[in-house]
Motif scaffolding. Structure first.
Motif, PDB file in Angstrom:
ATOM      1  N   THR A  60      33.182 -33.884 -19.388  1.00 49.92           N
ATOM      2  CA  THR A  60      34.239 -33.446 -18.519  1.00 49.92           C
ATOM      3  C   THR A  60      32.858 -31.666 -18.003  1.00 49.92           C
ATOM      4  OG1 THR A  60      36.020 -34.415 -20.147  1.00 49.92           O
ATOM      5  CG2 THR A  60      36.455 -32.935 -18.309  1.00 49.92           C
ATOM      6  N   LEU A  61      33.274 -32.230 -16.792  1.00 53.38           N
ATOM      7  CA  LEU A  61      32.844 -30.554 -16.066  1.00 53.38           C
ATOM      8  C   LEU A  61      34.190 -30.005 -15.584  1.00 53.38           C
ATOM      9  CD1 LEU A  61      29.472 -31.706 -14.402  1.00 53.38           C
ATOM     10  CD2 LEU A  61      30.108 -30.793 -16.898  1.00 53.38           C
ATOM     11  N   PRO A  62      33.956 -28.683 -15.724  1.00 54.32           N
ATOM     12  CA  PRO A  62      35.357 -27.370 -15.441  1.00 54.32           C
ATOM     13  C   PRO A  62      34.376 -27.891 -13.284  1.00 54.32           C
ATOM     14  CG  PRO A  62      33.239 -26.323 -16.208  1.00 54.32           C
ATOM     15  CD  PRO A  62      33.364 -27.896 -16.088  1.00 54.32           C
ATOM     16  N   ASP A  65      39.248 -26.646  -9.364  1.00 51.89           N
ATOM     17  CA  ASP A  65      41.077 -27.115  -8.575  1.00 51.89           C
ATOM     18  C   ASP A  65      41.063 -27.601  -9.737  1.00 51.89           C
ATOM     19  OD1 ASP A  65      39.260 -29.213  -8.462  1.00 51.89           O
ATOM     20  OD2 ASP A  65      41.067 -30.273  -6.708  1.00 51.89           O
ATOM     21  N   GLY A  66      40.146 -27.719 -11.016  1.00 52.06           N
ATOM     22  CA  GLY A  66      40.890 -28.409 -11.957  1.00 52.06           C
ATOM     23  C   GLY A  66      39.412 -29.033 -13.270  1.00 52.06           C
ATOM     24  N   THR A  67      38.974 -30.359 -13.173  1.00 49.03           N
ATOM     25  CA  THR A  67      38.085 -30.905 -13.844  1.00 49.03           C
ATOM     26  C   THR A  67      37.464 -32.235 -13.678  1.00 49.03           C
ATOM     27  OG1 THR A  67      39.993 -32.112 -15.219  1.00 49.03           O
ATOM     28  CG2 THR A  67      39.134 -29.656 -16.606  1.00 49.03           C
ATOM     29  N   THR A  68      36.426 -32.291 -13.954  1.00 53.41           N
ATOM     30  CA  THR A  68      36.164 -34.279 -13.184  1.00 53.41           C
ATOM     31  C   THR A  68      35.635 -34.587 -14.832  1.00 53.41           C
ATOM     32  OG1 THR A  68      35.210 -34.626 -11.511  1.00 53.41           O
ATOM     33  CG2 THR A  68      33.611 -33.456 -12.319  1.00 53.41           C
ATOM     34  N   GLN A  69      35.600 -35.842 -14.304  1.00 56.42           N
ATOM     35  CA  GLN A  69      35.191 -36.601 -15.399  1.00 56.42           C
ATOM     36  C   GLN A  69      34.371 -37.441 -15.367  1.00 56.42           C
ATOM     37  OE1 GLN A  69      38.151 -39.303 -18.414  1.00 56.42           O
ATOM     38  NE2 GLN A  69      37.627 -37.326 -19.712  1.00 56.42           N
ATOM     39  N   THR A 125      29.650 -32.022  -8.303  1.00 61.59           N
ATOM     40  CA  THR A 125      29.764 -30.878  -8.815  1.00 61.59           C
ATOM     41  C   THR A 125      28.890 -30.608  -9.895  1.00 61.59           C
ATOM     42  OG1 THR A 125      31.635 -31.712  -9.025  1.00 61.59           O
ATOM     43  CG2 THR A 125      31.240 -31.130 -11.250  1.00 61.59           C
ATOM     44  N   LEU A 126      27.603 -31.785 -10.519  1.00 60.63           N
ATOM     45  CA  LEU A 126      26.659 -31.928 -10.651  1.00 60.63           C
ATOM     46  C   LEU A 126      25.749 -30.872  -9.640  1.00 60.63           C
ATOM     47  CD1 LEU A 126      26.510 -35.129 -12.273  1.00 60.63           C
ATOM     48  CD2 LEU A 126      25.944 -32.944 -13.522  1.00 60.63           C
ATOM     49  N   GLU A 127      25.593 -31.358  -8.396  1.00 56.64           N
ATOM     50  CA  GLU A 127      24.501 -30.284  -7.877  1.00 56.64           C
ATOM     51  C   GLU A 127      24.645 -28.752  -7.834  1.00 56.64           C
ATOM     52  OE1 GLU A 127      22.837 -30.257  -2.960  1.00 56.64           O
ATOM     53  OE2 GLU A 127      25.282 -30.545  -3.350  1.00 56.64           O
ATOM     54  N   GLU A 128      26.161 -28.171  -8.639  1.00 56.65           N
ATOM     55  CA  GLU A 128      26.060 -26.629  -7.733  1.00 56.65           C
ATOM     56  C   GLU A 128      25.576 -26.521  -9.742  1.00 56.65           C
ATOM     57  OE1 GLU A 128      29.816 -23.743  -8.195  1.00 56.65           O
ATOM     58  OE2 GLU A 128      30.282 -26.220  -6.671  1.00 56.65           O
ATOM     59  N   THR A 198      40.602 -31.691 -24.210  1.00 64.03           N
ATOM     60  CA  THR A 198      39.879 -32.072 -22.854  1.00 64.03           C
ATOM     61  C   THR A 198      40.963 -33.031 -22.287  1.00 64.03           C
ATOM     62  OG1 THR A 198      38.132 -30.666 -24.078  1.00 64.03           O
ATOM     63  CG2 THR A 198      38.048 -32.216 -21.788  1.00 64.03           C
ATOM     64  N   ASN A 199      40.608 -34.192 -22.733  1.00 63.02           N
ATOM     65  CA  ASN A 199      40.896 -35.428 -22.113  1.00 63.02           C
ATOM     66  C   ASN A 199      42.479 -35.162 -21.577  1.00 63.02           C
ATOM     67  OD1 ASN A 199      38.734 -37.031 -22.667  1.00 63.02           O
ATOM     68  ND2 ASN A 199      39.198 -37.742 -24.024  1.00 63.02           N
TER      69      ASN A 199
END
Length: 257
Positions: A60-62, A65-69, A125-128, A198-199
Motif C-alpha cells: 500500500t503506497l500513499p 488523493d489517498g492510497t493505492t494498493q 505511483t511507482l515511477e514517482e 492501513t487496509n
C-alpha cells in the motif's frame, strides 16, 4: 425439563451447522475471493527463480488523493513487474483501451474497471517513488477462477501461470544489481505499515472513488462518462443532450427529459 434446558439441548445437537453456515457465507464474499486469488498468484510467482526475481506482496503506497494498493511487485534486472489479480468467473469482454470491461454470467452482465487502467495508476505511483523510467515498469494482469475471455486478451493479460511466460519473455536487462537493491529498499521504506488500519483506510478511499463513479452518468453502450453537449446544427440546433465522452469511437446519445 424447562424450556431453556430444551433449547440448550437442541442447540447442542446442531452446533456444527453454525460454523458451516458462517464458512459458506465467508467464502462467497468479494473479500475472500480477493484473498484467495492473491494467494493463488503468490504461489505461482514463487516458481520464478528467487535469485533473479524478488517478490514483494500486498504493498500500500500513499498517493496525492489517498492510497493505492498493489497485489504483487516483482523486482528483477529485467524490470519491475506490477501484478494485478482478478478472481472472476463467467465470460469476460474487454480491450486495452476500453474504460470498463464486462463480465457475463448466463443472462446477467456487470461492468468493472479495466484492470489495465487500474494497474496504470500503480505504475505511475511507482515511477514517482522509484524515480526510474516507466519503460522499466511492466503491467501484468492475472485472471484466476473459472473465467473465459470472449475477446482477444491483451498481451499483458493472462490466465494463472501464463503470467510466468509473460514475465520471462521480458529478457532485456534494464536494471543493474545495484539498482535492483535500491528499488527493493525504496519500496519497502515507502510502503505504509501493513495491518488493519492501513487496509481499512484504503477500503474507505476505494469506496469514495466508487461512489463518485456511481454518481456520474455512464454511457449505456461502452460505460464511459456522459458529458452535457449542445447540438450546433440540424433541426435540434441549440438543444442540449447527453453525449458519450468516448466520441467519436462511441456515438451514444441520450435526450434530456
Amino acid at each position: 425439563m424447562d424450556l431453556i434446558g430444551m433449547l440448550a439441548n437442541a442447540a447442542l445437537q446442531v452446533w456444527y451447522i453454525f460454523p458451516v453456515i458462517l464458512l459458506t457465507f465467508v467464502v462467497r464474499t468479494p473479500w475472500f475471493k480477493g484473498v484467495l486469488g492473491e494467494f493463488s498468484v503468490n504461489l505461482i510467482l514463487k516458481r520464478l527463480p528467487q535469485n533473479e526475481y524478488h517478490l514483494i506482496k500486498n504493498v500500500t503506497l500513499p498517493t496525492d488523493d489517498g492510497t493505492t494498493q498493489i497485489d504483487h511487485i516483482i523486482v528483477s534486472k529485467y524490470g519491475v513487474f506490477v501484478v494485478e489479480t482478478k478472481n472472476m468467473k463467467g465470460w469476460i469482454f474487454g480491450s486495452s483501451n476500453q474504460k470498463q470491461w464486462t463480465q457475463k454470467i448466463y443472462k446477467y452482465s456487470t461492468r468493472f474497471q479495466n484492470p489495465i487502467h487500474q494497474n496504470y495508476k500503480h505504475l505511475k505511483t511507482l515511477e514517482e517513488l522509484l524515480n526510474i523510467n516507466i519503460t522499466s515498469l511492466f503491467s501484468v494482469v492475472v485472471f484466476i477462477g473459472d473465467s473465459t475471455f470472449k475477446t482477444s486478451m491483451p498481451a499483458n493479460v493472462t490466465y494463472a501461470s501464463g503470467c510466468l511466460s509473460y514475465i520471462r519473455s521480458c529478457s532485456i536487462e534494464r536494471l543493474s544489481q545495484k539498482q535492483v537493491t535500491e528499488v527493493i529498499t525504496q519500496i519497502e521504506s515507502g510502503r505504509l505499515e501493513r495491518g488493519f488500519n492501513t487496509n481499512q483506510a484504503h477500503r474507505t478511499h476505494v469506496k469514495e472513488i466508487i461512489k463518485q463513479k456511481t454518481d456520474e452518468k455512464r454511457c449505456i453502450k461502452c460505460g464511459s462518462g456522459m458529458v452535457l453537449r449542445k447540438a450546433k446544427k440540424g433541426q435540434h440546433a441549440g438543444t442540449s443532450f447527453w453525449g458519450c465522452s468516448n466520441f467519436p469511437k462511441c456515438r451514444a446519445v441520450e435526450k434530456i427529459n
